[in-house]
Design a protein around this motif. Structure first.
Motif, mmCIF file in Angstrom:
data_model
loop_
_atom_site.group_PDB
_atom_site.id
_atom_site.type_symbol
_atom_site.label_atom_id
_atom_site.label_comp_id
_atom_site.label_asym_id
_atom_site.label_seq_id
_atom_site.Cartn_x
_atom_site.Cartn_y
_atom_site.Cartn_z
ATOM 1 N N MET A 26 1.782 8.542 33.817
ATOM 2 C CA MET A 26 1.892 7.168 33.340
ATOM 3 C C MET A 26 1.616 7.088 31.838
ATOM 4 S SD MET A 26 0.295 4.792 36.379
ATOM 5 C CE MET A 26 -0.958 5.881 37.021
ATOM 6 N N ALA A 27 0.717 7.945 31.365
ATOM 7 C CA ALA A 27 0.389 7.932 29.935
ATOM 8 C C ALA A 27 1.572 8.374 29.086
ATOM 9 C CB ALA A 27 -0.810 8.832 29.667
ATOM 10 N N VAL A 28 2.439 9.236 29.627
ATOM 11 C CA VAL A 28 3.620 9.660 28.878
ATOM 12 C C VAL A 28 4.514 8.447 28.609
ATOM 13 C CG1 VAL A 28 5.722 11.050 28.938
ATOM 14 C CG2 VAL A 28 3.560 12.024 29.726
ATOM 15 N N MET A 29 4.687 7.590 29.635
ATOM 16 C CA MET A 29 5.488 6.388 29.424
ATOM 17 C C MET A 29 4.841 5.486 28.376
ATOM 18 S SD MET A 29 6.389 3.266 32.031
ATOM 19 C CE MET A 29 4.674 2.799 32.074
ATOM 20 N N PHE A 30 3.531 5.272 28.486
ATOM 21 C CA PHE A 30 2.845 4.408 27.524
ATOM 22 C C PHE A 30 2.772 5.047 26.141
ATOM 23 C CE2 PHE A 30 1.169 2.474 31.455
ATOM 24 C CZ PHE A 30 1.488 1.154 31.174
ATOM 25 N N ALA A 31 2.974 6.374 26.070
ATOM 26 C CA ALA A 31 3.020 7.022 24.760
ATOM 27 C C ALA A 31 4.172 6.480 23.929
ATOM 28 C CB ALA A 31 3.153 8.537 24.917
ATOM 29 N N GLY A 32 5.258 6.064 24.591
ATOM 30 C CA GLY A 32 6.360 5.442 23.855
ATOM 31 C C GLY A 32 5.913 4.185 23.139
ATOM 32 N N LEU A 33 5.051 3.418 23.797
ATOM 33 C CA LEU A 33 4.515 2.193 23.193
ATOM 34 C C LEU A 33 3.630 2.517 21.990
ATOM 35 C CD1 LEU A 33 4.104 -0.939 23.513
ATOM 36 C CD2 LEU A 33 2.115 -0.381 24.920
ATOM 37 N N THR A 34 2.805 3.556 22.123
ATOM 38 C CA THR A 34 1.902 3.888 21.027
ATOM 39 C C THR A 34 2.640 4.567 19.874
ATOM 40 O OG1 THR A 34 1.287 5.976 22.117
ATOM 41 C CG2 THR A 34 -0.080 4.063 22.584
ATOM 42 N N VAL A 35 3.606 5.439 20.196
ATOM 43 C CA VAL A 35 4.394 6.092 19.140
ATOM 44 C C VAL A 35 5.182 5.051 18.349
ATOM 45 C CG1 VAL A 35 6.335 7.663 18.702
ATOM 46 C CG2 VAL A 35 4.507 8.330 20.263
ATOM 47 N N ALA A 36 5.558 3.953 18.999
ATOM 48 C CA ALA A 36 6.256 2.877 18.295
ATOM 49 C C ALA A 36 5.432 2.368 17.122
ATOM 50 C CB ALA A 36 6.561 1.725 19.257
ATOM 51 N N ASN A 37 4.100 2.401 17.270
ATOM 52 C CA ASN A 37 3.241 1.931 16.187
ATOM 53 C C ASN A 37 3.059 2.969 15.089
ATOM 54 O OD1 ASN A 37 1.897 -0.855 16.881
ATOM 55 N ND2 ASN A 37 2.072 0.246 18.810
ATOM 56 N N ILE A 38 3.432 4.227 15.361
ATOM 57 C CA ILE A 38 3.391 5.255 14.323
ATOM 58 C C ILE A 38 4.697 5.275 13.544
ATOM 59 C CG2 ILE A 38 3.134 7.724 13.847
ATOM 60 C CD1 ILE A 38 1.637 8.008 16.448
ATOM 61 N N VAL A 39 5.818 5.175 14.273
ATOM 62 C CA VAL A 39 7.132 5.350 13.672
ATOM 63 C C VAL A 39 7.927 4.051 13.649
ATOM 64 C CG1 VAL A 39 9.310 6.611 13.790
ATOM 65 C CG2 VAL A 39 7.170 7.755 14.431
ATOM 66 N N GLY A 40 8.076 3.444 14.817
ATOM 67 C CA GLY A 40 8.974 2.302 14.958
ATOM 68 C C GLY A 40 8.582 1.103 14.117
ATOM 69 N N VAL A 41 7.326 0.678 14.221
ATOM 70 C CA VAL A 41 6.893 -0.526 13.512
ATOM 71 C C VAL A 41 6.906 -0.333 11.991
ATOM 72 C CG1 VAL A 41 4.972 -2.127 13.142
ATOM 73 C CG2 VAL A 41 5.595 -1.439 15.463
ATOM 74 N N PRO A 42 6.307 0.750 11.456
ATOM 75 C CA PRO A 42 6.377 0.926 9.998
ATOM 76 C C PRO A 42 7.811 1.053 9.483
ATOM 77 C CG PRO A 42 4.671 2.336 10.922
ATOM 78 C CD PRO A 42 5.439 1.775 12.077
ATOM 79 N N ALA A 43 8.653 1.819 10.198
ATOM 80 C CA ALA A 43 10.030 2.035 9.733
ATOM 81 C C ALA A 43 10.831 0.741 9.750
ATOM 82 C CB ALA A 43 10.717 3.094 10.589
ATOM 83 N N THR A 44 10.706 -0.027 10.827
ATOM 84 C CA THR A 44 11.472 -1.271 10.909
ATOM 85 C C THR A 44 10.901 -2.344 9.980
ATOM 86 O OG1 THR A 44 10.179 -1.836 12.897
ATOM 87 C CG2 THR A 44 12.395 -0.916 13.233
ATOM 88 N N THR A 45 9.601 -2.266 9.684
ATOM 89 C CA THR A 45 9.023 -3.194 8.710
ATOM 90 C C THR A 45 9.641 -2.950 7.335
ATOM 91 O OG1 THR A 45 6.929 -3.363 9.916
ATOM 92 C CG2 THR A 45 6.900 -3.952 7.586
ATOM 93 N N VAL A 46 9.721 -1.681 6.946
ATOM 94 C CA VAL A 46 10.358 -1.348 5.668
ATOM 95 C C VAL A 46 11.827 -1.772 5.677
ATOM 96 C CG1 VAL A 46 11.065 0.553 4.160
ATOM 97 C CG2 VAL A 46 8.773 0.541 5.170
ATOM 98 N N LEU A 47 12.513 -1.519 6.796
ATOM 99 C CA LEU A 47 13.917 -1.921 6.925
ATOM 100 C C LEU A 47 14.064 -3.425 6.749
ATOM 101 C CD1 LEU A 47 16.896 -1.269 7.677
ATOM 102 C CD2 LEU A 47 16.229 -1.599 10.084
ATOM 103 N N GLY A 48 13.187 -4.193 7.406
ATOM 104 C CA GLY A 48 13.258 -5.647 7.301
ATOM 105 C C GLY A 48 12.960 -6.156 5.914
ATOM 106 N N GLN A 49 12.041 -5.479 5.201
ATOM 107 C CA GLN A 49 11.699 -5.903 3.842
ATOM 108 C C GLN A 49 12.847 -5.664 2.870
ATOM 109 O OE1 GLN A 49 8.139 -3.603 3.305
ATOM 110 N NE2 GLN A 49 6.788 -5.164 4.191
ATOM 111 N N HIS A 50 13.677 -4.672 3.158
ATOM 112 C CA HIS A 50 14.780 -4.335 2.258
ATOM 113 C C HIS A 50 16.123 -4.915 2.705
ATOM 114 C CE1 HIS A 50 11.811 -1.358 0.884
ATOM 115 N NE2 HIS A 50 12.491 -1.350 -0.241
ATOM 116 N N THR A 51 16.204 -5.400 3.949
ATOM 117 C CA THR A 51 17.448 -6.016 4.424
ATOM 118 C C THR A 51 17.141 -7.413 4.946
ATOM 119 O OG1 THR A 51 17.196 -4.933 6.600
ATOM 120 C CG2 THR A 51 18.544 -3.797 4.955
ATOM 121 N N SER A 52 16.911 -7.510 6.233
ATOM 122 C CA SER A 52 16.609 -8.795 6.866
ATOM 123 C C SER A 52 15.891 -8.553 8.186
ATOM 124 C CB SER A 52 17.906 -9.576 7.124
ATOM 125 O OG SER A 52 17.681 -10.643 8.031
ATOM 126 N N TRP A 53 15.014 -9.462 8.551
ATOM 127 C CA TRP A 53 14.344 -9.348 9.843
ATOM 128 C C TRP A 53 15.357 -9.399 10.984
ATOM 129 C CZ3 TRP A 53 14.695 -13.203 13.539
ATOM 130 C CH2 TRP A 53 15.190 -14.439 13.111
#
Length: 405
Positions: A134-161
């Protein structure tokens, strides 16, 4: 199942968790852009976060109850497809009111997906390794905060939300394809499932204790996380541009805590949960003194979520075990509890700041919430042990009654 097939199925579930984690948390870093584009204030734009959390709380029990007799794989595909569509609608909605409605609708499948996914993940492996699966599935949620959220935040700041939510919708569509290809059709059979059986689990006080611990422990995490940006820029004097890597550090702490907690909870569930909560209290208290120094603040940003997430596998595994043969609604209810925690922690942290106690005061709120959660956890462990001790005595008494006089 062959081990490689199990890994592929768990990875497919983790992709879904990654999509959900990115879509849920990226709004926090894009509020100024969203507010400006929709011509509303930043506090008003913050209602979009609350609308999503409310969707999770409402959707987790209702959608799980509605799908309790359906195949788990079908449920996962429908829910992730729903999530993908909701994000695309969020990107296209022309007004604040319609975006608010779209965010609420997008949150509806969140808890039900993780509930069904947890049941499926646990069914793919031996019971002794179910928490790790079960932790492997939830690892996707936590990895999102390492990669997904920072990357998409930068993307949104340079393009659009709006571009960001379109991308999240595409990631969710990829998760649909991954689940379709990798998750077995007969995973977690539900032939005997019924809504009455699912609801029966909530008659056990232990279930409510687990949910209470999840809500208060998670409330402590969100009390701090909701205000991490003003805390770091105003107290530790980090530049606004530093928030990208600080958020990634926070996500790294979540991932490490989740995976370490999974390994420990398979062997020492009660001890892992209590240690997790005690560590969370200690870090929250230390953060009060550490938030003015860049180095110690960064260390606390990593340690806080690591401590908090270490207890998640135990809570998820325990509530499924308590539910017995009807685990779907109970598993989904953990997600509802965490999103109540999101709202509760953010609200109480905001109250402390508004009362003039400063941007570091949410850490004190976090320590108080988790202390209450720790107390509930002690009660839960004591109740479990009393029942375990009473079990053999009850069996002996039943046997004596069956012996003829």
């Amino acid at each position: 199942m062959h081990p490689s097939a199990v890994r592929r199925a768990l990875l497919a579930l983790a992709v879904g968790g990654f999509a959900i984690g990115t879509g849920e948390f990226v709004m926090m870093g894009l509020l100024p852009q969203v507010a400006g584009d929709l011509s509303v204030s930043i506090p008003r734009a913050g209602e979009l976060i609350s609308a999503y959390a409310l969707g999770v709380v409402v959707g987790a029990p209702l959608l799980t109850a509605a799908s309790v007799r359906d195949r788990r794989k079908t449920v996962l595909l429908v829910l992730m497809g729903w999530f993908a569509a909701g994000n695309l609608l969020s990107a296209l909605a022309p007004s604040f009111g319609l975006v608010l409605l779209a965010r609420f609708a997008t949150g509806l499948p969140h808890g039900a997906f993780f509930g069904a996914g947890a049941v499926v993940a646990g069914s793919l492996v031996d019971r002794s390794r179910s928490n790790s699966a079960m932790a492997v599935m939830f690892a996707g949620l936590t990895v999102a905060n390492i990669v997904g959220v920072p990357a998409t935040t930068v993307l949104g700041q340079h393009t659009s939300w709006r571009v960001v939510y379109a991308v999240v919708g595409l990631i969710a569509a990829l998760a649909v394809a991954a689940v379709a290809l990798a998750v077995p059709a007969d995973a977690a059979p539900v032939e005997q499932a019924s809504l009455r059986g699912e609801l029966r689990a909530f008659a056990k006080p232990e279930v409510w204790l687990v949910l209470g611990v999840a809500m208060l422990g998670g409330g402590g995490l969100f009390a701090t996380f909701s205000y991490i940006a003003p805390m770091m820029t105003n107290l530790a004097h980090y530049a606004d541009s530093s928030m990208t890597w600080l958020l990634a550090l926070f996500g790294l702490g979540m991932t490490v805590g989740n995976l370490a907690g999974a390994r420990l909870s398979d062997r020492f569930p009660a001890q892992t949960l209590l240690l997790s909560l005690a560590a969370e209290i200690a870090v929250a208290v230390a953060f009060l003194a550490a938030d003015h120094n860049r180095f110690t603040a960064a260390a606390a940003i990593f340690l806080f979520p690591a401590a908090a997430l270490a207890g998640l596998p135990t809570l998820q595994g325990r509530i499924i075990a308590l539910a017995g043969g009807a685990p779907n609604l109970a598993a989904a209810s953990i997600q509802a509890a965490f999103n109540i925690a999101n709202s509760l922690g953010a609200y109480l942290g905001g109250v402390a700041i508004s009362a003039g106690f400063g941007y570091g005061s949410p850490n004190a709120v976090a320590a108080m919430l988790v202390t209450i959660g720790f107390t509930l956890a002690l009660i839960a462990v004591r109740v479990e042990r009393r029942r375990a001790d009473a079990g053999p005595a009850r069996l002996d008494a039943d046997a004596r009654e069956r012996i003829p006089a």
